[in-house]
Write an enzyme that holds these catalytic residues in place. Structure first.
Site, PDB file in Angstrom:
ATOM      1  N   CYS A 277      19.803   6.413  51.413  1.00 57.45           N
ATOM      2  CA  CYS A 277      19.938   5.222  52.275  1.00 57.45           C
ATOM      3  C   CYS A 277      21.384   4.793  52.505  1.00 57.45           C
ATOM      4  O   CYS A 277      21.873   4.848  53.637  1.00 57.45           O
ATOM      5  CB  CYS A 277      19.175   4.068  51.653  1.00 57.45           C
ATOM      6  SG  CYS A 277      17.425   4.389  51.522  1.00 57.45           S
TER       7      CYS A 277
HETATM    8  N1  NAD Z   1      13.963   6.562  49.170  1.00 60.33           N
HETATM    9  C1  NAD Z   1      14.132   5.262  49.281  1.00 60.33           C
HETATM   10  O1  NAD Z   1      14.355   4.600  48.284  1.00 60.33           O
HETATM   11  C2  NAD Z   1      14.057   4.565  50.632  1.00 60.33           C
HETATM   12  C3  NAD Z   1      14.124   3.155  50.643  1.00 60.33           C
HETATM   13  C4  NAD Z   1      14.008   2.488  51.853  1.00 60.33           C
HETATM   14  C5  NAD Z   1      13.861   3.209  53.022  1.00 60.33           C
HETATM   15  N2  NAD Z   1      13.828   4.572  53.011  1.00 60.33           N
HETATM   16  C6  NAD Z   1      13.630   5.254  54.282  1.00 60.33           C
HETATM   17  O2  NAD Z   1      12.287   5.721  54.351  1.00 60.33           O
HETATM   18  C7  NAD Z   1      12.249   6.970  55.059  1.00 60.33           C
HETATM   19  C8  NAD Z   1      11.620   8.039  54.187  1.00 60.33           C
HETATM   20  O3  NAD Z   1      12.436   8.222  53.048  1.00 60.33           O
HETATM   21  P1  NAD Z   1      11.915   8.901  51.726  1.00 60.33           P
HETATM   22  O4  NAD Z   1      12.937   8.609  50.687  1.00 60.33           O
HETATM   23  O5  NAD Z   1      10.506   8.541  51.450  1.00 60.33           O
HETATM   24  O6  NAD Z   1      12.008  10.444  52.161  1.00 60.33           O
HETATM   25  P2  NAD Z   1      11.378  11.707  51.414  1.00 60.33           P
HETATM   26  O7  NAD Z   1      12.179  12.865  51.821  1.00 60.33           O
HETATM   27  O8  NAD Z   1      11.178  11.386  49.963  1.00 60.33           O
HETATM   28  O9  NAD Z   1       9.925  11.810  52.041  1.00 60.33           O
HETATM   29  C9  NAD Z   1       9.687  12.157  53.354  1.00 60.33           C
HETATM   30  C10 NAD Z   1       8.448  13.017  53.383  1.00 60.33           C
HETATM   31  O10 NAD Z   1       8.133  13.271  54.746  1.00 60.33           O
HETATM   32  C11 NAD Z   1       7.689  14.594  54.875  1.00 60.33           C
HETATM   33  N3  NAD Z   1       7.821  14.949  56.268  1.00 60.33           N
HETATM   34  C12 NAD Z   1       8.930  15.261  56.973  1.00 60.33           C
HETATM   35  N4  NAD Z   1       8.631  15.440  58.256  1.00 60.33           N
HETATM   36  C13 NAD Z   1       7.295  15.219  58.376  1.00 60.33           C
HETATM   37  C14 NAD Z   1       6.405  15.262  59.464  1.00 60.33           C
HETATM   38  N5  NAD Z   1       6.822  15.543  60.692  1.00 60.33           N
HETATM   39  N6  NAD Z   1       5.114  15.021  59.218  1.00 60.33           N
HETATM   40  C15 NAD Z   1       4.685  14.733  57.971  1.00 60.33           C
HETATM   41  N7  NAD Z   1       5.492  14.673  56.903  1.00 60.33           N
HETATM   42  C16 NAD Z   1       6.780  14.921  57.115  1.00 60.33           C
HETATM   43  C17 NAD Z   1       8.546  15.377  53.905  1.00 60.33           C
HETATM   44  O11 NAD Z   1       7.914  16.591  53.527  1.00 60.33           O
HETATM   45  C18 NAD Z   1       8.635  14.383  52.737  1.00 60.33           C
HETATM   46  O12 NAD Z   1       7.594  14.591  51.812  1.00 60.33           O
HETATM   47  C19 NAD Z   1      13.680   7.255  55.476  1.00 60.33           C
HETATM   48  O13 NAD Z   1      13.886   6.729  56.761  1.00 60.33           O
HETATM   49  C20 NAD Z   1      14.488   6.466  54.470  1.00 60.33           C
HETATM   50  O14 NAD Z   1      15.756   6.111  54.975  1.00 60.33           O
HETATM   51  C21 NAD Z   1      13.906   5.259  51.816  1.00 60.33           C
END
Ligand code: NAD
Length: 441
Positions: A277
């Site tokens: 992030c």
């Molecule tokens: N990790 C955090 O603490 C956090 C906190 C707030 C916001 N975010 C935001 O949330 C979003 C997701 O982050 P995350 O940390 O969960 O990412 P992540 O990489 O842990 O998870 C994303 C998942 O999406 C899957 N994926 C990718 N493309 C896909 C598709 N087309 N269809 C289905 N699945 C798909 C991936 O395989 C993965 O399992 C991002 O925008 C991030 O900036 C993350």
């Protein structure tokens, strides 16, 4: 065909009676906790992911995220109201669909919206009247209205009339014992008043909500939160270097300042920014601001300072070796902590990866230890092919320098200091240990 207010009433009733199904796309750090919460609240939840390994592990009732215990996945499966799948045609059978896919930067440090647009295209194939679609991924203001909505409306269905579209950013803080998904209030913005009503009703079943006037405000609020962190971390990183020249310990200064009961929040310096992030999200705004002929100077400056931190740390390693009559070429260096922050297993954008690369470029022989990351895997920018080295007395003695990059609680810092010849500590992890072998960086 049902009218638009009738559609909303049906959806709200379904939410109230837990009769609607919830689909979460992206079973990562954000999506998986949401699945658990909606399941716990009584909904039938389907977790979608492109990654067959994740789907398979969830089906085997196993967790793949350190701070989400396997018991939680077992509990979700036990309810009989959870399905993990890679079959996206099931979207048609969902009533509410939450998008939690990655939003990284591309190699030009511009927003890579391909995951969001790809997922939206997929949803559009199965979109039907009455659907509630919510984007959760962090992104620039305008994404939901300008990018997601047109793809969905190409079907001929209209947001607010036929289906409901909203944005609600995630505020996960992995491994923070004080807050969990269910206790962190959630900002919600809708494309229309009806969209807001639908999304707000859904989230209210699991978290306190903060409704706002538009999706843009919700999108911008998430960016403000992360920009605030990035800028304040840059500030303490800069002050660390300044105070070091004045022979003042920044950590002691912060501890003193934070006794002020108002108007001050403590941020801590480190080897650079990490995680999915803080190093990335601010640049989503920088990119969007250009469209409005505006330069986000604070964000750029913070980025510059934070990006320079690993170089500063490397210079401290050089100094430490130099004082001991050694040079960087062929020096053996052990990095403690590969994860971007303590007690997590997430290495995305971790400064340790940059440190390894920079030290190797200077000819050092680098190993790492991380109790939560047994080996490195291929990432977009890095493919280090390394395996964690155990922290033993003999191993510590083999290294010319032990570089503390992440202050995992599991480390015994007294033991580490005792058996190492030089420690460069970027986190004040050895704060309680007195030794001339320690260099703060
Ligand atoms: N990790 C955090 O603490 C956090 C906190 C707030 C916001 N975010 C935001 O949330 C979003 C997701 O982050 P995350 O940390 O969960 O990412 P992540 O990489 O842990 O998870 C994303 C998942 O999406 C899957 N994926 C990718 N493309 C896909 C598709 N087309 N269809 C289905 N699945 C798909 C991936 O395989 C993965 O399992 C991002 O925008 C991030 O900036 C993350």
């Amino acid at each position: 065909m049902a009218g638009n207010s009738e559609r909303l009433t049906t959806l709200l009733e379904g939410i109230e009676k837990r009769k609607v199904s919830v689909g979460v796309i992206g079973m990562g750090y954000v999506g998986l906790p949401l699945v658990i919460e909606f399941n716990r609240a009584g909904f039938h939840v389907t977790g979608f992911d492109l990654d067959p390994k994740k789907v398979s592990l969830l089906r085997k009732r196993k967790s793949y995220i350190k701070h989400i215990p396997t018991e939680k996945i077992r509990a979700v499966n036990k309810t009989g109201r959870f399905t993990a799948t890679g079959d996206f045609s099931l979207i048609e059978t969902m009533d509410c669909v939450l998008i939690c896919v990655p939003t990284p930067l591309n190699k030009y440090r511009e927003p890579d919206m391909s995951f969001v647009t790809g997922t939206t295209e997929t949803i559009s194939r199965y979109l039907r009247p009455g659907h509630l679609i919510i984007l959760e991924s962090t992104t620039y203001p305008g994404t939901t209205d300008e990018k997601v909505r047109p793809i969905l409306e190409r079907t001929g269905l209209k947001a607010g009339r036929d289906f409901f579209l909203a944005y609600s950013p995630e505020r996960e803080d992995p491994n923070n014992p004080d807050f969990t998904t269910s206790t962190i209030p959630k900002v919600v913005g809708g494309c229309t008043a009806r969209c807001l009503k639908a999304a707000d009703a859904l989230y209210k079943t699991v978290v306190p909500t903060v409704p706002v006037s538009s999706t843009k405000v919700a999108e911008a609020s998430k960016l403000l939160e992360n920009i605030y962190r990035s800028i304040n971390i840059a500030l303490v990183n800069e002050l660390k270097i300044c105070f070091e020249r004045m022979e003042i310990n920044i950590w002691e200064v912060i501890d003193a300042s934070k006794t002020k009961p108002f108007g001050f929040q403590a941020f801590y310096p480190g080897p650079g920014l990490g995680g999915h992030c803080i190093p990335i999200d601010p640049f989503y705004l920088t990119w969007k601001a250009r469209e409005f002929d505006f330069h986000t100077k604070f964000i750029e400056l913070a980025g510059e300072i934070n990006t320079s931190m690993p170089y500063y740390v490397v210079s401290k390693v050089v100094d430490g070796l130099n004082e001991r009559g050694k040079c960087m070429r062929d020096a053996r260096i052990l990095i403690l902590g590969l994860a971007y922050k303590k007690d997590v297993d997430d290495v995305r954008e971790s400064p340790s990866l940059k440190l390894i690369t920079l030290l190797r470029q200077k000819g050092a022989k680098v190993d790492y230890n991380d109790p939560y990351v047994q080996r490195t895997h291929k990432m977009r920018e890095y493919d280090l092919k390394m395996t964690s080295v155990p922290v033993t007395e003999n191993n510590l003695k083999r290294y010319d320098c032990v570089l503390i990059a992440t202050d995992h609680t599991a480390y015994d810092y007294k033991f580490i200091v005792k058996h190492s010849s030089l420690i460069v500590d970027t986190r004040n992890a050895t704060g309680d240990v007195k030794s001339s072998k320690i260099i703060k960086a």
